[in-house]
Design an enzyme around this catalytic site. Structure first.
Site, PDB file in Angstrom:
ATOM      1  N   LYS A 250      18.036  -1.150  -2.645  1.00  0.00           N
ATOM      2  CA  LYS A 250      19.557  -0.789  -1.489  1.00  0.00           C
ATOM      3  C   LYS A 250      18.317  -1.207  -0.230  1.00  0.00           C
ATOM      4  O   LYS A 250      17.344  -1.340   0.524  1.00  0.00           O
ATOM      5  CB  LYS A 250      18.667   0.738  -1.080  1.00  0.00           C
ATOM      6  CG  LYS A 250      19.503   1.251  -3.325  1.00  0.00           C
ATOM      7  CD  LYS A 250      19.679   3.015  -2.613  1.00  0.00           C
ATOM      8  CE  LYS A 250      20.752   4.001  -4.177  1.00  0.00           C
ATOM      9  NZ  LYS A 250      19.872   4.647  -3.656  1.00  0.00           N
TER      10      LYS A 250
ATOM     11  N   ARG B 236      10.402   2.157   1.596  1.00  0.00           N
ATOM     12  CA  ARG B 236       9.887   3.265   0.453  1.00  0.00           C
ATOM     13  C   ARG B 236       9.036   3.260  -0.440  1.00  0.00           C
ATOM     14  O   ARG B 236       9.332   2.198  -0.925  1.00  0.00           O
ATOM     15  CB  ARG B 236      11.280   3.876  -0.148  1.00  0.00           C
ATOM     16  CG  ARG B 236      10.852   5.086  -0.634  1.00  0.00           C
ATOM     17  CD  ARG B 236      12.279   5.588  -1.264  1.00  0.00           C
ATOM     18  NE  ARG B 236      11.990   7.027  -1.960  1.00  0.00           N
ATOM     19  CZ  ARG B 236      12.797   6.569  -3.800  1.00  0.00           C
ATOM     20  NH1 ARG B 236      13.321   5.834  -4.516  1.00  0.00           N
ATOM     21  NH2 ARG B 236      12.701   8.125  -4.221  1.00  0.00           N
TER      22      ARG B 236
ATOM     23  N   ASP C 254       6.798   8.493  -0.488  1.00  0.00           N
ATOM     24  CA  ASP C 254       7.234  10.178  -0.745  1.00  0.00           C
ATOM     25  C   ASP C 254       6.731  11.252  -1.087  1.00  0.00           C
ATOM     26  O   ASP C 254       7.018  12.722  -1.179  1.00  0.00           O
ATOM     27  CB  ASP C 254       8.345   9.835  -2.330  1.00  0.00           C
ATOM     28  CG  ASP C 254       9.611   8.933  -2.289  1.00  0.00           C
ATOM     29  OD1 ASP C 254       9.759   8.706  -1.318  1.00  0.00           O
ATOM     30  OD2 ASP C 254      10.255   9.269  -3.713  1.00  0.00           O
TER      31      ASP C 254
ATOM     32  N   GLY D 132      20.357  17.295  -6.551  1.00  0.00           N
ATOM     33  CA  GLY D 132      20.524  15.480  -6.765  1.00  0.00           C
ATOM     34  C   GLY D 132      20.487  15.508  -8.250  1.00  0.00           C
ATOM     35  O   GLY D 132      20.421  16.411  -8.699  1.00  0.00           O
TER      36      GLY D 132
ATOM     37  N   LEU E 165      24.629  17.092  -4.436  1.00  0.00           N
ATOM     38  CA  LEU E 165      24.732  17.621  -5.121  1.00  0.00           C
ATOM     39  C   LEU E 165      24.798  19.244  -3.863  1.00  0.00           C
ATOM     40  O   LEU E 165      25.903  19.990  -3.623  1.00  0.00           O
ATOM     41  CB  LEU E 165      24.039  18.512  -6.145  1.00  0.00           C
ATOM     42  CG  LEU E 165      24.514  19.600  -6.840  1.00  0.00           C
ATOM     43  CD1 LEU E 165      26.115  19.260  -7.657  1.00  0.00           C
ATOM     44  CD2 LEU E 165      23.488  19.589  -7.832  1.00  0.00           C
TER      45      LEU E 165
END
Length: 395
Positions: A14, A90, A147, A209, A331
């Site tokens: 991504k 990331r 992360d 999520g 979510l």
């Protein structure tokens, strides 16, 4: 400054190109099926989505195709590779080595590789993406954003496990937590939206999520989080079991004549709400099934909401109070029913939800009533922007 943000998976990549001054994404895209047939989906801020079916044998070719898309005369947003001033990567696991983002050099690359055992599915792919970018843009500064870094402020009582200490000494077996970039971004944004002093604040972030985690953020620092050594611990998720009695692994292995790897695969990929409902890992499908009377689907939703609320309660203890509970990720941002179900467990705290505000999807707002003793909020996460900001600070 234009910052290219890269999130590299084992077979996907991504990307976003962000203008750090306006903090707007100039282009976003996704490379899929790397190593197979390959597909690149690219969209500029003011253009149509472009889908390119082309062979992507490896990540370096994928990066080259991303650069070509960014520079394309019809749908690109830059004219020269020189317009990319920095790249932010990331990286899933930084272990105890990285409590902050860092400019990438050979020493950093070696340290990331040393963490591969802690994230065997993610870190090697992250490294491939970094090396591919370095080969194409050798003079462009690169930054690793981890992360796990945000959660390195946890105290020992939050991150140590009740196992022989030698395993921590030898292998660094402990709670690390994940989704740190999201938890950091959302918790900071929450203090602004709620009018809180970040240095005197208690915020619980529910990143819900397909992968889901919760963090307790006190005075701007993570003091506890639900994921552990790996992303398998904590909440029930789309396909992951979350917390369970470790003896279940041995019990199921013997009953079903399965290997350890097979049981772990079940816990990671066939459990969670997928396994409980027997329907799907997608909450929209599960809610539809529940509305049609599927009892297993109803149970999966109820257990999920209960587990979230139970973690919220435990983190109120961890911080000796709470100012705001925030929902984020796919979510959390879009599912009013899950937010309402979780909030209903918190009514003893004086939580009062505004049903009309809660019905909105994907918007940044306070969804609790003005008289609610704890603010309930929805804040869309923006990990790419958070990575961009980290890059700007370092380069």
């Amino acid at each position: 400054m234009k910052v290219l943000v890269i999130n590299c998976g084992s077979s996907s990549l991504k990307y976003q190109l962000i203008d750090s001054v306006t903090e707007q994404a100039l282009a976003v895209g996704l490379c899929e099926r790397i190593g197979i047939d390959g597909r690149l989906t690219h969209k500029s801020a003011d253009g149509e989505k472009v889908v390119l079916e082309d062979a992507l044998p490896n990540h370096e070719v994928a990066i080259k195709n991303v650069i070509a898309a960014l520079m394309n005369e019809n749908y690109g947003v830059i004219k020269s590779l020189d317009e990319i001033n920095a790249v932010g990567h990331r990286v899933v696991h930084g272990g105890e080595k990285f409590a902050h983002s860092v400019v990438i050099n050979d020493e950093v690359l070696n340290a990331i590789e040393e963490c591969n055992d802690l994230a065997p599915l993610h870190n090697p792919a992250n490294l491939i993406g970094i090396n591919a970018c370095k080969s194409i843009m050798p003079n462009v500064p690169m930054v690793a954003v981890f992360d796990t870094a945000f959660h390195q402020t946890m105290p020992k009582e939050a991150y140590l496990y009740g196992i022989p200490f030698e395993y921590y000494d030898k292998y660094k077996v402990r709670r690390y937590g994940f989704h740190g970039t999201s938890h950091s971004y959302v918790s900071k944004r929450a203090t602004t939206l709620a009018g809180l002093d970040v240095n005197n604040s208690k915020v619980i972030v529910c990143h819900l999520g397909n992968g889901a985690s919760i963090s307790a953020v006190k005075n701007g620092e993570s003091v506890d989080t639900s994921m552990g050594l790996t992303p398998l611990e904590g909440l029930i998720m789309g396909t992951r079991s979350g917390d369970l009695d470790p003896a279940i692994i041995d019990f199921v292995a013997k009953k079903e004549n399965l290997s350890l790897d097979e049981v772990m695969n079940i816990l990671n990929k066939k459990s969670g709400v997928l396994g409980m409902s027997g329907v799907s890992s997608d909450f929209r499908d599960i809610e539809a099934a529940a509305n049609e009377g599927n009892e297993h689907a109803k149970e999966a939703l109820a257990v999920f909401a209960y587990r979230v609320a139970k973690y919220v309660g435990s983190y109120i203890v961890a911080m000796n109070g709470v100012d705001a509970v925030v929902f984020t990720a796919g979510l959390g941002e879009n599912d009013k029913n899950i937010r309402a179900a979780v909030s209903s467990h918190l009514e003893f705290l004086g939580v009062s939800l505004d049903a009309e505000k809660n019905s909105q999807r994907g918007k940044e707002l306070i969804i609790s009533n003005p008289d609610s003793k704890v603010k309930i909020m929805v804040i869309p996460t923006n990990e790419e922007l958070a990575i961009c900001r980290e890059v700007v600070e370092l380069v």
